[in-house]
Design a protein around this motif. Structure first.
Motif, PDB file in Angstrom:
ATOM      1  N   THR B   6      -5.281 -20.229 -16.373  1.00 59.64           N
ATOM      2  CA  THR B   6      -4.032 -19.735 -16.951  1.00 59.64           C
ATOM      3  C   THR B   6      -2.886 -20.695 -16.656  1.00 59.64           C
ATOM      4  N   LYS B   7      -3.020 -21.446 -15.567  1.00 56.08           N
ATOM      5  CA  LYS B   7      -1.956 -22.410 -15.266  1.00 56.08           C
ATOM      6  C   LYS B   7      -1.871 -23.439 -16.385  1.00 56.08           C
ATOM      7  N   TYR B   8      -3.033 -23.932 -16.837  1.00 59.28           N
ATOM      8  CA  TYR B   8      -3.008 -24.974 -17.850  1.00 59.28           C
ATOM      9  C   TYR B   8      -2.811 -24.437 -19.253  1.00 59.28           C
ATOM     10  N   ALA B   9      -2.717 -23.101 -19.375  1.00 56.99           N
ATOM     11  CA  ALA B   9      -2.337 -22.548 -20.662  1.00 56.99           C
ATOM     12  C   ALA B   9      -0.839 -22.727 -20.873  1.00 56.99           C
ATOM     13  N   SER B  10      -0.141 -23.053 -19.801  1.00 56.71           N
ATOM     14  CA  SER B  10       1.284 -23.293 -19.950  1.00 56.71           C
ATOM     15  C   SER B  10       1.496 -24.679 -20.533  1.00 56.71           C
ATOM     16  N   PRO B  11       2.325 -24.776 -21.566  1.00 59.27           N
ATOM     17  CA  PRO B  11       2.494 -26.064 -22.238  1.00 59.27           C
ATOM     18  C   PRO B  11       2.884 -27.198 -21.297  1.00 59.27           C
ATOM     19  N   MET B  12       3.770 -26.918 -20.358  1.00 55.66           N
ATOM     20  CA  MET B  12       4.229 -28.018 -19.507  1.00 55.66           C
ATOM     21  C   MET B  12       3.109 -28.547 -18.621  1.00 55.66           C
ATOM     22  N   HIS B  13       2.363 -27.624 -18.030  1.00 55.49           N
ATOM     23  CA  HIS B  13       1.265 -28.059 -17.157  1.00 55.49           C
ATOM     24  C   HIS B  13       0.181 -28.757 -17.953  1.00 55.49           C
TER      25      HIS B  13
END
Lengths: 209, 248, 228
Positions: B6-13
């Motif tokens: 879910t962390k890498y579902a964030s666009p910035m990450h």
């Protein structure tokens, strides 16, 4: 069925993304029984988007919309059963007669209040137009036919996008009367309007986007 | 593990992750391509039937494998976007399409080039080639649908539905075309259907397959990263990036 | 949602669509005329020799049927999308499945059934033997509903899009290929006196798959496009 006295439409922290733009920026408001809320804003501020989101046509990206105690997304069927929506477009078929159009509308809705379509047509200024094809109607008459759905399907919550478009003075006054009756019956109305509507002695809350 | 995803579902990450990963993916792809092509041209022995012209399978077969694999990734990313509404998966799905279409096109062109010395014609209605052709239409339809719809989110969701419909249909299409081909006793452009493939021929093929895969991974991430930047252009972290790059 | 209202909705929408279709008959006739023109092109292109035409007549009629069917896809949802009726239908608390099935059934009755009749009539013009006509009828009976179901998916995804006709054809043709392969194969077999049960079973399987899965895809497509 939720306890009618407790029911209200509550919106909190509403956010919507369309075309890479953010709308509403965390909108909060509550619409209670007997209330009419007029949503105002410039072109492009998202009035239509808001109404569609409240209907559940568009899903909110952030925030909550509650009907009574429940999020509308968990009770969508029930919520829609108690909802009358009037969009920008009329939602009537030009190729059908007025009567046929009303019959279709009542099949789509939930709690049909009346089968006496002639009376409904009369009330909306289309008396005697039962067997007239909708494509022959003027823009204002088409709008009236579309508005007639409000008296066909019983619904607590009315969400109306520009209901007064194309209506003449008489039509506007008729509709104001219809709205007033609905509010007196403990209904809720949310609407947008470009026209400068004089609400006279009606209790209207304004919400600016 | 769930938190990591879910962390890498964030666009910035996602942006930061792609920046870190792509050099590795790109260079490994390059190395494996070199090794694979060396193996293809010099290591693998000439085929006793087809001579040197069979060597085109080292591009044709990995391309065909990739064309199928990329469609699955596209459909999977689309499904993820439908279920979890993540922008990153939508961007990945959209980015897969041109790559998948290119692999399919490459498979068709190399298949056609292979056919010329073998059968004397520029095209043959072989089962695999026909399936690839239909797959190309599926890709083109997906691309056309996404470009016809203006709102990015709606386009992604509509594309996802189309890709899922395609995924259900692909086995049916594949089987139907196979059956149709055997019915009419068509020629087969396939070296791999022979009883066993010699190990010396297999190794370069696997190397090429992995190289293609790494190349695809690098490319799809780069494309998706660009989509994300474009989509998030109004957000704070992108604005800061622009300032950083400009002020350098 | 209760069962009575769902059936009522289904029946009302079905009747509504048929009524609208019958009142606009010129729109229904155009694809059929197109079909006839395509059929006519083949003898003009190939030559009037009986054997040549007879051999490929199953293929010609089926390809022409698919092409003519493509013309009707746009009409499934366009009108309702443009005048706002579709919005109202999606907002109905009654079953979305009933809504979608009503539209698709109406399309099949208005576009598919006339096409079946036209194809059966066109067969003899291409010297299709009468013995093969029965198999042709079965393939059409099993195949045209699939054309409607797939067409609804394509139509639902492309509502209101510019030059949607081309896009719809591009979307639908890859999905239709298996149908084409097995239908024509079945009719060819019947012309040679070979058994056709295998092909017909496969067509039936495709139909059942489409009946179960396509409505879900159509409903999703409608919801997605209406949320724009």
């Amino acid at each position: 069925m939720p306890n009618t006295l407790e029911t209200s439409l509550t919106v909190s922290g509403l956010y919507c993304y369309r075309y890479d733009k953010a709308f509403f920026g965390g909108l909060d408001f509550t619409a209670r029984l007997g209330e009419l809320i007029q949503i105002e804003g410039e072109n492009g501020s998202g009035k239509t988007t808001l109404l569609k989101t409240l209907c559940g046509l568009i899903e909110a990206d952030e925030g909550e919309i509650r009907w009574g105690n429940n999020s509308i997304y968990s009770v969508m069927e029930e919520y829609r059963g108690g909802l009358n929506y009037l969009g920008h477009k009329n939602g009537i078929k030009a190729g059908l007669t007025c009567l046929e159009n009303l019959k279709v509308l009542s099949a789509l809705g939930n709690q049909v209040t009346t089968n006496d379509y002639s009376k409904v047509l009369e009330r909306y200024g289309l008396g005697g137009y039962e067997n007239i094809y909708a494509y022959t109607l003027s823009a204002g008459q088409k709008r009236r036919l579309s508005l007639a759905r409000l008296s066909i399907n019983q619904a607590l919550l009315w969400i109306l996008d520009e209901p007064f478009t194309s209506l003449d003075e008489q039509g506007k006054n008729d509709m104001k009367r219809v709205f007033q009756e609905h509010l007196q019956a403990n209904g809720i109305i949310l609407l947008t309007s470009h026209d400068n509507i004089q609400w006279q002695d009606m209790n209207v809350t304004r919400l600016r986007l | 593990m769930w938190k990591w995803i879910t962390k890498y579902a964030s666009p910035m990450h996602f942006y930061l992750l792609v920046n870190r990963l792509t050099p590795w993916l790109g260079w490994s792809a390059a190395i494996l391509f070199i090794l694979g092509l060396y193996g293809a041209f010099f290591y693998a022995p000439a085929d006793y039937q087809q001579g040197e012209s069979f060597r085109i399978i080292y591009v044709h077969v990995p391309s065909a494998w990739m064309s199928m694999f990329v469609y699955m990734v596209m459909a999977g990313a689309g499904a993820a976007g439908l279920i979890w509404k993540t922008k990153v998966s939508d961007a990945v799905a959209r980015s897969c399409a041109p790559l998948g279409a290119s692999f399919t096109f490459l498979a068709l062109v190399t298949g056609s080039l292979w056919g010329k010395p073998m059968w004397g014609t520029w095209w043959v209605w072989d089962a695999r080639l026909t399936s690839e052709l239909i797959l190309l239409f599926l890709y083109l339809g997906y691309i056309a649908l996404q470009s016809a719809i203006d709102d990015r989110r709606t386009a992604a969701r509509a594309g996802a539905v189309l890709a899922l419909v395609g995924v259900v249909n692909i086995p049916i299409i594949h089987y139907s075309v196979e059956w149709w081909n055997t019915l009419h006793q068509g020629p087969t452009v396939s070296k791999l259907d022979s009883p066993s493939i010699h190990i010396d021929m297999l190794i370069p093929l696997l190397l090429m397959a992995i190289a293609f895969n790494l190349y695809f991974s690098a490319m799809v991430l780069i494309r998706a990263r660009t989509e994300i930047i474009e989509q998030e252009k109004n957000s704070k972290w992108v604005q800061e990036l622009i300032v950083d790059k400009v002020s350098v | 949602m209760n069962r009575v209202s769902m059936i009522n909705l289904f029946a009302t929408l079905l009747f509504r669509d048929i009524l609208l279709g019958m009142r606009n008959q010129s729109e229904l006739v155009n694809p059929l005329i197109f079909f006839i023109m395509v059929i006519t092109m083949f003898p003009l292109a190939i030559g009037p020799e009986q054997n040549a035409l007879m051999q490929i007549s199953p293929a010609i009629v089926w390809v022409a049927a698919v092409l003519a069917s493509n013309l009707t896809i746009d009409g499934i949802f366009r009108s309702d999308y443009e005048d706002g009726s579709l919005e109202q239908m999606i907002l109905s608390p009654h079953s979305g499945f009933a809504l979608v099935m009503a539209k698709i059934l109406a399309h099949w009755l208005l576009a598919g059934v006339p096409l079946i009749i036209m194809v059966l009539m066109a067969g003899p013009f291409l010297y299709l033997p009468d013995t093969a006509s029965q198999t042709l009828f079965y393939t059409l009976l099993l195949g045209t509903p699939v054309l409607s179901l797939m067409g609804a998916i394509a139509g639902g995804l492309t509502m209101g899009v510019r030059s949607s006709g081309m896009l719809q054809a591009l979307l639908i043709l890859p999905l239709i290929m298996p149908l084409l392969i097995f239908s024509v194969s079945a009719v060819n077999n019947s012309m040679k006196g070979l058994p056709v049960t295998g092909e017909l079973y496969f067509l039936a399987a495709i139909l059942v798959l489409a009946l179960t899965l396509a409505p879900i895809a159509v409903y999703s497509a409608l919801k997605i496009r209406l949320s724009e």
